[in-house]
Design a protein around this motif. Sequence first.
Motif, PDB file in Angstrom:
ATOM      1  N   ALA A 150       0.932  -1.128  -0.056  1.00 49.29           N
ATOM      2  CA  ALA A 150       0.128  -0.169  -0.037  1.00 49.29           C
ATOM      3  C   ALA A 150       0.791   1.368   0.011  1.00 49.29           C
ATOM      4  CB  ALA A 150      -0.909  -0.197   1.176  1.00 49.29           C
ATOM      5  N   PHE A 151       1.951   1.095   0.701  1.00 48.03           N
ATOM      6  CA  PHE A 151       2.913   2.343   0.813  1.00 48.03           C
ATOM      7  C   PHE A 151       3.547   2.554  -0.597  1.00 48.03           C
ATOM      8  CE2 PHE A 151       7.014   4.082   1.750  1.00 48.03           C
ATOM      9  CZ  PHE A 151       6.507   5.101   2.335  1.00 48.03           C
ATOM     10  N   GLN A 152       3.834   1.396  -1.533  1.00 45.47           N
ATOM     11  CA  GLN A 152       4.713   1.506  -2.815  1.00 45.47           C
ATOM     12  C   GLN A 152       3.460   2.188  -3.753  1.00 45.47           C
ATOM     13  OE1 GLN A 152       6.228  -2.563  -3.113  1.00 45.47           O
ATOM     14  NE2 GLN A 152       8.001  -1.523  -3.714  1.00 45.47           N
ATOM     15  N   THR A 153       2.168   1.714  -3.372  1.00 42.53           N
ATOM     16  CA  THR A 153       1.217   2.319  -4.388  1.00 42.53           C
ATOM     17  C   THR A 153       1.395   3.891  -4.464  1.00 42.53           C
ATOM     18  OG1 THR A 153      -0.481   2.387  -2.772  1.00 42.53           O
ATOM     19  CG2 THR A 153      -0.275   0.307  -4.178  1.00 42.53           C
ATOM     20  N   LEU A 154       1.765   4.500  -3.555  1.00 43.46           N
ATOM     21  CA  LEU A 154       1.673   5.839  -3.643  1.00 43.46           C
ATOM     22  C   LEU A 154       2.384   6.506  -4.712  1.00 43.46           C
ATOM     23  CD1 LEU A 154       1.607   6.826   0.348  1.00 43.46           C
ATOM     24  CD2 LEU A 154       0.042   7.380  -1.436  1.00 43.46           C
ATOM     25  N   GLY A 155       3.675   5.831  -4.746  1.00 43.70           N
ATOM     26  CA  GLY A 155       4.809   6.270  -5.753  1.00 43.70           C
ATOM     27  C   GLY A 155       4.374   5.910  -7.246  1.00 43.70           C
ATOM     28  N   VAL A 179      -2.838  11.310 -10.104  1.00 45.48           N
ATOM     29  CA  VAL A 179      -4.193  11.771  -9.548  1.00 45.48           C
ATOM     30  C   VAL A 179      -3.606  12.724  -8.213  1.00 45.48           C
ATOM     31  CG1 VAL A 179      -4.575  10.093  -7.814  1.00 45.48           C
ATOM     32  CG2 VAL A 179      -6.365  11.258  -8.553  1.00 45.48           C
ATOM     33  N   GLY A 180      -2.434  12.566  -7.541  1.00 43.75           N
ATOM     34  CA  GLY A 180      -2.256  13.360  -6.642  1.00 43.75           C
ATOM     35  C   GLY A 180      -1.530  14.659  -6.641  1.00 43.75           C
ATOM     36  N   THR A 181      -1.093  14.899  -8.100  1.00 44.44           N
ATOM     37  CA  THR A 181      -0.806  16.263  -8.327  1.00 44.44           C
ATOM     38  C   THR A 181      -1.748  16.796  -9.205  1.00 44.44           C
ATOM     39  OG1 THR A 181       0.198  15.110 -10.425  1.00 44.44           O
ATOM     40  CG2 THR A 181       1.680  15.316  -8.463  1.00 44.44           C
ATOM     41  N   SER A 182      -3.022  16.443  -9.333  1.00 42.02           N
ATOM     42  CA  SER A 182      -4.120  17.272  -9.892  1.00 42.02           C
ATOM     43  C   SER A 182      -4.163  18.533  -9.274  1.00 42.02           C
ATOM     44  CB  SER A 182      -5.330  16.697  -9.977  1.00 42.02           C
ATOM     45  OG  SER A 182      -5.783  15.895  -8.820  1.00 42.02           O
ATOM     46  N   PRO A 183      -4.173  18.750  -7.914  1.00 41.57           N
ATOM     47  CA  PRO A 183      -4.355  19.922  -7.295  1.00 41.57           C
ATOM     48  C   PRO A 183      -3.670  20.979  -7.664  1.00 41.57           C
ATOM     49  CG  PRO A 183      -4.462  18.331  -5.751  1.00 41.57           C
ATOM     50  CD  PRO A 183      -4.044  17.675  -6.787  1.00 41.57           C
ATOM     51  N   LEU A 184      -2.481  20.772  -8.562  1.00 39.54           N
ATOM     52  CA  LEU A 184      -1.522  21.657  -9.009  1.00 39.54           C
ATOM     53  C   LEU A 184      -2.235  22.600 -10.038  1.00 39.54           C
ATOM     54  CD1 LEU A 184       1.922  19.746  -9.153  1.00 39.54           C
ATOM     55  CD2 LEU A 184       1.301  21.732  -7.668  1.00 39.54           C
ATOM     56  N   TYR A 185      -3.309  21.969 -10.967  1.00 36.81           N
ATOM     57  CA  TYR A 185      -3.409  22.640 -12.209  1.00 36.81           C
ATOM     58  C   TYR A 185      -4.891  22.732 -12.370  1.00 36.81           C
ATOM     59  CZ  TYR A 185      -2.528  17.879 -13.335  1.00 36.81           C
ATOM     60  OH  TYR A 185      -2.486  16.392 -13.256  1.00 36.81           O
ATOM     61  N   ALA A 237       8.124  10.433  -0.755  1.00 36.77           N
ATOM     62  CA  ALA A 237       8.145  11.547  -1.148  1.00 36.77           C
ATOM     63  C   ALA A 237       6.465  11.885  -1.201  1.00 36.77           C
ATOM     64  CB  ALA A 237       8.882  11.763  -2.383  1.00 36.77           C
ATOM     65  N   LEU A 238       5.769  10.899  -2.080  1.00 33.94           N
ATOM     66  CA  LEU A 238       4.505  11.257  -2.060  1.00 33.94           C
ATOM     67  C   LEU A 238       3.687  11.072  -0.664  1.00 33.94           C
ATOM     68  CD1 LEU A 238       2.554  11.301  -4.777  1.00 33.94           C
ATOM     69  CD2 LEU A 238       4.734  10.793  -5.019  1.00 33.94           C
ATOM     70  N   LEU A 239       4.015  10.292   0.056  1.00 31.18           N
ATOM     71  CA  LEU A 239       3.352  10.332   1.418  1.00 31.18           C
ATOM     72  C   LEU A 239       3.737  11.964   2.019  1.00 31.18           C
ATOM     73  CD1 LEU A 239       2.165   9.209   3.702  1.00 31.18           C
ATOM     74  CD2 LEU A 239       4.044   8.469   4.725  1.00 31.18           C
ATOM     75  N   ILE A 240       4.683  12.406   1.884  1.00 28.06           N
ATOM     76  CA  ILE A 240       5.165  13.639   2.553  1.00 28.06           C
ATOM     77  C   ILE A 240       4.173  14.827   1.620  1.00 28.06           C
ATOM     78  CG2 ILE A 240       6.766  15.677   2.699  1.00 28.06           C
ATOM     79  CD1 ILE A 240       8.730  13.711   2.977  1.00 28.06           C
ATOM     80  N   TRP A 241       4.034  14.389   0.082  1.00 32.43           N
ATOM     81  CA  TRP A 241       3.195  15.455  -0.669  1.00 32.43           C
ATOM     82  C   TRP A 241       1.662  15.491  -0.425  1.00 32.43           C
ATOM     83  CZ3 TRP A 241       2.612  19.566  -3.615  1.00 32.43           C
ATOM     84  CH2 TRP A 241       1.622  19.646  -4.391  1.00 32.43           C
ATOM     85  N   PHE A 242       1.080  14.197  -0.077  1.00 26.93           N
ATOM     86  CA  PHE A 242      -0.095  14.110   0.326  1.00 26.93           C
ATOM     87  C   PHE A 242      -0.559  14.791   1.899  1.00 26.93           C
ATOM     88  CE2 PHE A 242      -0.463  10.721  -2.745  1.00 26.93           C
ATOM     89  CZ  PHE A 242      -1.588  10.988  -3.550  1.00 26.93           C
ATOM     90  N   CYS A 243       0.374  14.812   2.666  1.00 24.79           N
ATOM     91  CA  CYS A 243       0.454  15.424   3.848  1.00 24.79           C
ATOM     92  C   CYS A 243       0.419  16.781   3.655  1.00 24.79           C
ATOM     93  CB  CYS A 243       1.425  14.674   4.888  1.00 24.79           C
ATOM     94  SG  CYS A 243       1.468  13.138   5.261  1.00 24.79           S
ATOM     95  N   ILE A 295       7.268  12.058 -10.032  1.00 28.10           N
ATOM     96  CA  ILE A 295       6.906  10.771  -9.803  1.00 28.10           C
ATOM     97  C   ILE A 295       5.653  10.648 -10.503  1.00 28.10           C
ATOM     98  CG2 ILE A 295       5.956   9.221  -7.827  1.00 28.10           C
ATOM     99  CD1 ILE A 295       7.746  10.941  -6.006  1.00 28.10           C
ATOM    100  N   ALA A 296       4.658  11.581 -10.580  1.00 22.68           N
ATOM    101  CA  ALA A 296       3.509  11.337 -11.338  1.00 22.68           C
ATOM    102  C   ALA A 296       3.756  11.267 -12.757  1.00 22.68           C
ATOM    103  CB  ALA A 296       2.466  12.777 -11.027  1.00 22.68           C
TER     104      ALA A 296
END
Length: 858
Positions: free
Chosen positions: A108-113, A119-125, A305-311, A433-434
Amino acid sequence: MAEESSFDGSEKEEIGSSGGGFGDLGSMDSVESRWVLQDEDDSEIGFDDDDDEFDGTGLESDDEEIPEHRLIRTGPRVDSFDVEALEVPGAPRNDYEDLTIGRRVLLAFQTLGVVFGDVGTSPLYTFSVMFSKSPVQEKEDVIGALSLVLYTLLLIPLIKYVLIVLWANDDGEGGTFALYSLISRHAKISLIPNQLRSDARISSFRLKVPCPELERSLKLKEKLENSLILKKLLLVLVLAGTSMVIADGVVTPAMSVMSAVGGLKVGFDAVEQDQVVMISVAFLVILFSLQKYGTSKMGLVVGPALLIWFCCLAGIGIYNLIKYDSSVYRAFNPVHIYYFFKRNSINAWYALGGCILCATGSEALFADLCYFSVRSVQLTFVCLVLPCLMLGYMGQAAYLIENHADASQAFFSSVPGAAFWPVLFIANVAALIASRTMTTATFSCIKQSTALGCFPRLKIIHTSRKFMGQIYIPVLNWFLLAVCLVVVCSISSINEIGNAYGMAELGVMMTTTILVTLIMLLIWQINIVIVIAFLIVFLGVELIFFSSVIASVGDGSWIILVFAVIMFGIMYVWNYGSKLRYETEVEQKLSMDLMRELGCNLGTIRAPGIGLLYNELVKGVPAIFGHFLTTLPAIHSMVIFVCIKYVPVPVVPQNERFLFRRVCTKSYHLFRCIARYGYKDARKENHQAFEQLLIESLEKFIRREAQERSLESDGNGDSDSEEDFAGSRVVIGPNGSMYSMGVPLLSEYRDLNRPIMEMNNSSNHTNHQPFDASSDSSVSEAEQSLERELSFIHKAKESGVVYLLGHGDIRARKDSWFIKKLVINYFYAFLRKNCRRGTANLSVPQSHLMQVGMTYMV
């Protein structure tokens, strides 16, 4: 398909079903009843072999037309076929089913990356693109846009993909071609006519038992199999969806990286767009250079890195909600969507093209499923990804209510000043990563499409010792980088790239919706009301979004559309050329009458040794064999026609790899071997191991053939019968395919067939008499004949094995249409010339290779 592996090891045996939660609806226990075919006189029937095709000695033939029979339900009875082929597991079984809790958490942790970067970087744009098309006029516009984003997140990524589509995986494999493969396994929809009934006896063909929806499923199956138009339409749909996946793999890195690097313009007023493009190009080159290190290694590195990003997303969102305006919670009331469209009318409709960007990466949840388990993806999305995304969007909305002018850079403008630079750094890392997310999805999709004959063969490297699904395709990786750089340099506007992004995503989403609907009808066999509701809701919503993005195609996003059309053309031309070539080889195969006229020496000298003649025919003697006979001064004492065939399952177990048939009589020493692979299998065996396994399987086949002949002679006195499974029971699965009660070809006869024979004997009340003296004599002669043939094989093996490679090319006839000449003589010829040869992975010394070319006119 030719593949290369960066590791050694035994292949995993994976047996799973196609479904999950939906797959259990309407299922029945196979102990209760089973379906069999019955003819008019109520007697169960078996299959007969085609004597013309195999001279009465072949074990199977698929040339004959099967007459129509009616289905009947028999009484309760348990046998090995029910247990092995009709079992319905509660969830897909794959590499991940026996993992410990700790290992599941690590996955589950690996799926983040790997899965959620997009979908995690979609708030950027997302808000930036939305408000560029529908500028903020008042506070309620922000609330309406937020409501639209929240319900899009809930409807598409959560309900459609996480809760429904993920269960349509093909034994852990996701993506457009995994869905097509799943449908192909239950209905003969392939345009290349190389399907065999024996393929359905592979244990990976796990089927549902009959249910009340069976009749509707069989009718749909019949329509799909009998309509050439429906077959072609389905293929076109799948190829279009796959081309959009590849286009998505191009536009995702461009959009993610440029939007993250664009944050520099908020931190430094002097930074111009040209500088953002240059930095983005450098980042993209670094990104694609790291792709070769594999998903497992990269997943462990980028997961933190993705965990930190979502936090960070959640933290910034909470901060902005507290500081600015917590009334954005009103956006959970869908009435604000109605008010948003009422106030902005046409602009609100254009804004839909930006809104769909919040769901980008949804297809990656499914396409990258082969890297992880369904449960790990669901757990990570519901417990971490979705809450963080919703908090991030709500925080941006709270900030924009007080700062309408910052809508063009909504995310970076909403970041607190003290945290700006750390967030900018982690945002760029997350964007890199995205960018890998759809690249890994593209690799999986291309491998599947290549195995199913819809894409030219490419070099494939397996990057994990533990999981076969984790691959890297070097040529495709650098090709995607080149196209991505062209897109970044030619379309410098985030808004234009965002429109192209939405177009590619929606193309894949609509394809998935239609294919999953077919799976619901054909395989899951659930209530028709649920199926119609699924189709109307999701396809309707996606068409509305697509109408918005297609209206803005003239602003530069047409480049991606052109790229997708080119990829579609490549795949269609390859499939069309492969189909013509196979059909021509079938038409020009050598007749059995000719083989009889040539005699057991084949009209030439038989030299000691074994010749493995590689061809693509699954039935008959290939025409290239006649070319070998006329070209070479001698032919080997034993010839095996080897066909490397990919069947629509992820994995074929090793003990079911080879399917043998005898060609002509024993004195000819000619055999057909079909080496069956799933599209997830790694062909990593060296030629010595392959030869050894093939010879051992051939010996098992010959022993089993002798045993069955002996039993048939003992049972009914017909010593001349050489038919395989004659009089054996035949059942029909809910996919409409017929299956013999006989054991797998390479299984040990005594261990597996005894229970079946005992049941057949008891049901038929057959009493065998003790052998007499004549019986002992015939048995002795049969044993001597068997030993002579096995001794002949050993001597031939000791003399050496030579690989006879026949390359069949096609050319259009002179009287063909101009378009056909253009497609076959130039486009297909170019692809075939530059693709990877099917023998590239054999690792056979050149002294053991012999190649002959042949051109067919089509």
